[in-house]
Design a protein around this motif. Structure first.
Motif, PDB file in Angstrom:
ATOM      1  N   THR A  94      84.187 -16.122  27.503  1.00  0.00           N
ATOM      2  CA  THR A  94      84.310 -15.076  28.512  1.00  0.00           C
ATOM      3  C   THR A  94      85.734 -15.100  29.055  1.00  0.00           C
ATOM      4  OG1 THR A  94      83.770 -16.460  30.444  1.00  0.00           O
ATOM      5  CG2 THR A  94      81.910 -15.502  29.200  1.00  0.00           C
ATOM      6  N   LEU A  95      86.084 -14.066  29.790  1.00  0.00           N
ATOM      7  CA  LEU A  95      87.408 -14.058  30.428  1.00  0.00           C
ATOM      8  C   LEU A  95      87.538 -15.189  31.423  1.00  0.00           C
ATOM      9  CD1 LEU A  95      87.887 -10.221  31.047  1.00  0.00           C
ATOM     10  CD2 LEU A  95      88.988 -11.637  29.302  1.00  0.00           C
ATOM     11  N   GLU A  96      86.407 -15.622  31.960  1.00  0.00           N
ATOM     12  CA  GLU A  96      86.415 -16.684  32.964  1.00  0.00           C
ATOM     13  C   GLU A  96      86.513 -18.076  32.337  1.00  0.00           C
ATOM     14  OE1 GLU A  96      85.102 -12.987  34.365  1.00  0.00           O
ATOM     15  OE2 GLU A  96      84.014 -14.186  32.883  1.00  0.00           O
ATOM     16  N   THR A  97      86.113 -18.226  31.075  1.00  0.00           N
ATOM     17  CA  THR A  97      86.085 -19.556  30.461  1.00  0.00           C
ATOM     18  C   THR A  97      87.162 -19.770  29.409  1.00  0.00           C
ATOM     19  OG1 THR A  97      84.490 -18.864  28.752  1.00  0.00           O
ATOM     20  CG2 THR A  97      83.597 -19.747  30.818  1.00  0.00           C
ATOM     21  N   THR A  98      87.696 -18.691  28.842  1.00  0.00           N
ATOM     22  CA  THR A  98      88.651 -18.858  27.756  1.00  0.00           C
ATOM     23  C   THR A  98      89.938 -19.515  28.240  1.00  0.00           C
ATOM     24  OG1 THR A  98      89.918 -17.709  26.046  1.00  0.00           O
ATOM     25  CG2 THR A  98      89.532 -16.504  28.095  1.00  0.00           C
ATOM     26  N   THR A  99      90.465 -20.404  27.427  1.00  0.00           N
ATOM     27  CA  THR A  99      91.754 -21.005  27.749  1.00  0.00           C
ATOM     28  C   THR A  99      92.892 -20.293  27.030  1.00  0.00           C
ATOM     29  OG1 THR A  99      91.463 -22.623  25.964  1.00  0.00           O
ATOM     30  CG2 THR A  99      90.746 -23.274  28.174  1.00  0.00           C
ATOM     31  N   SER A 100      92.562 -19.523  26.004  1.00  0.00           N
ATOM     32  CA  SER A 100      93.579 -18.832  25.220  1.00  0.00           C
ATOM     33  C   SER A 100      93.723 -17.360  25.590  1.00  0.00           C
ATOM     34  CB  SER A 100      93.241 -18.926  23.730  1.00  0.00           C
ATOM     35  OG  SER A 100      92.066 -18.184  23.446  1.00  0.00           O
ATOM     36  N   TYR A 102      91.987 -15.101  24.136  1.00  0.00           N
ATOM     37  CA  TYR A 102      91.783 -14.379  22.884  1.00  0.00           C
ATOM     38  C   TYR A 102      90.466 -13.600  22.915  1.00  0.00           C
ATOM     39  CZ  TYR A 102      91.124 -13.670  17.845  1.00  0.00           C
ATOM     40  OH  TYR A 102      90.912 -13.124  16.599  1.00  0.00           O
ATOM     41  N   ILE A 103      90.558 -12.287  22.864  1.00  0.00           N
ATOM     42  CA  ILE A 103      89.378 -11.430  22.960  1.00  0.00           C
ATOM     43  C   ILE A 103      88.486 -11.572  21.732  1.00  0.00           C
ATOM     44  CG2 ILE A 103      88.680  -8.995  22.919  1.00  0.00           C
ATOM     45  CD1 ILE A 103      90.904  -8.476  24.931  1.00  0.00           C
ATOM     46  N   GLY A 104      89.085 -11.937  20.592  1.00  0.00           N
ATOM     47  CA  GLY A 104      88.290 -12.139  19.388  1.00  0.00           C
ATOM     48  C   GLY A 104      87.310 -13.285  19.483  1.00  0.00           C
ATOM     49  N   GLY A 105      87.384 -14.071  20.545  1.00  0.00           N
ATOM     50  CA  GLY A 105      86.416 -15.140  20.769  1.00  0.00           C
ATOM     51  C   GLY A 105      85.261 -14.741  21.667  1.00  0.00           C
ATOM     52  N   MET A 106      85.088 -13.425  21.931  1.00  0.00           N
ATOM     53  CA  MET A 106      84.093 -12.974  22.900  1.00  0.00           C
ATOM     54  C   MET A 106      83.035 -12.002  22.388  1.00  0.00           C
ATOM     55  SD  MET A 106      86.678 -12.320  26.143  1.00  0.00           S
ATOM     56  CE  MET A 106      88.013 -13.475  26.435  1.00  0.00           C
ATOM     57  N   PRO A 107      83.114 -11.454  21.181  1.00  0.00           N
ATOM     58  CA  PRO A 107      82.250 -10.314  20.853  1.00  0.00           C
ATOM     59  C   PRO A 107      80.754 -10.592  20.869  1.00  0.00           C
ATOM     60  CG  PRO A 107      83.417 -11.068  18.901  1.00  0.00           C
ATOM     61  CD  PRO A 107      84.055 -11.741  20.072  1.00  0.00           C
ATOM     62  N   LEU A 108      80.307 -11.759  20.437  1.00  0.00           N
ATOM     63  CA  LEU A 108      78.866 -12.022  20.479  1.00  0.00           C
ATOM     64  C   LEU A 108      78.375 -12.081  21.919  1.00  0.00           C
ATOM     65  CD1 LEU A 108      76.247 -12.557  19.008  1.00  0.00           C
ATOM     66  CD2 LEU A 108      76.875 -14.988  18.871  1.00  0.00           C
ATOM     67  N   ARG A 109      79.184 -12.631  22.791  1.00  0.00           N
ATOM     68  CA  ARG A 109      78.820 -12.693  24.215  1.00  0.00           C
ATOM     69  C   ARG A 109      78.731 -11.287  24.795  1.00  0.00           C
ATOM     70  NH1 ARG A 109      79.399 -17.194  27.627  1.00  0.00           N
ATOM     71  NH2 ARG A 109      78.391 -16.753  29.635  1.00  0.00           N
TER      72      ARG A 109
END
Length: 253
Positions: A94-100, A102-109
């Motif tokens: 999520t935007l709240e948890t990502t350290t990078s 990177y939006i590509g790490g969010m689509p399933l969520r």
């Protein structure tokens, strides 16, 4: 079958990802002053339009977020799919948890209901119940993703132990689910995964159930690489062209 080629990694145009000739190539003019979510909404709106009118869509792109457009398109034509998500990563940041960032790490969520105002509302996506999503061979997870998945209804499986959810299925394959040593040029390689042949066999096994309504392929390698994985894409497409009845069509719902 309709192959829909989306030559982008997020909003970056990438040509030459695959060799498979496409029935449709989706390109857009992005607004210059839009935020990243607005820019992606423009692209995935086009993807959704193409998917909604395709009888048997195979969507080929450079990232996993394109799956948002695939699911939106299916829902527009009245399909309520579950999703089988092959990926070395969790894609539940999520935007709240990502350290990078990177939006590509969010689509399933996003697909299971995270902050719909970001993009899901713009595309008309109805959130999938977490129990309607399974995550296959995800092995590179941040602590926040591990914590979320422990308490969520998303089920995690190793490839050989996969159990499918009920109903029509979207099969999403990020090719980095394959052991990184086997596929040079991946953007985010992860060791310890299944072989390319094992992934192909499992995908074909799922397709053989007759419940697949769309296949979504994320070609997450640098342009000019991915020779082995390109063959994977070609094999999937050739199989459907040879026997289009493998797909569950919208008339079957």
């Amino acid at each position: 079958m309709t192959t829909i080629y989306v030559p982008y990694h997020l909003d970056e145009r990438l040509d030459g990802l695959v060799d498979e000739p496409a029935d449709v190539t989706v390109t857009v003019e992005f607004p210059e002053d839009g935020d990243i979510w607005g820019r992606l909404a423009v692209l995935y709106e086009r993807v959704a339009d193409e998917v909604s009118g395709a009888e048997a869509p195979v969507v080929i792109s450079g990232d996993c977020t394109t799956a948002l457009g695939t699911v939106a398109g299916l829902q527009r034509r009245g399909v309520d799919p579950a999703i089988v998500w092959f990926d070395a990563h969790g894609d539940v940041q999520t935007l709240e948890t990502t350290t990078s960032g990177y939006i590509g790490g969010m689509p399933l969520r996003v697909l299971v209901g995270y902050r719909p105002e970001l993009i899901a509302d713009r595309l008309g996506i109805r959130a999938l119940a977490e129990e309607r999503a399974v995550l296959v061979d995800a092995r590179d997870l941040d602590p926040a993703e591990e914590e979320y998945l422990k308490g969520s209804g998303i089920r995690r499986y190793r490839l050989q132990d996969l159990e499918l959810p009920e109903g029509p299925l979207v099969v999403h394959v990020d090719l980095d689910v394959v052991d990184g040593a086997e596929l040079p040029g991946l953007l985010f390689p992860v060791p310890g995964g299944p072989s390319l042949g094992a992934v192909l066999a499992k995908v074909e096994e799922i397709i053989a159930t007759g419940r697949v309504v769309a296949v979504d392929l994320a070609c997450t390698w640098r342009p000019g690489n991915g020779a082995e994985a390109r063959e994977f894409v070609q094999t999937i497409c050739k199989g459907f062209r040879k026997d289009p009845n493998k797909f569950r069509t919208q008339r079957d719902h």
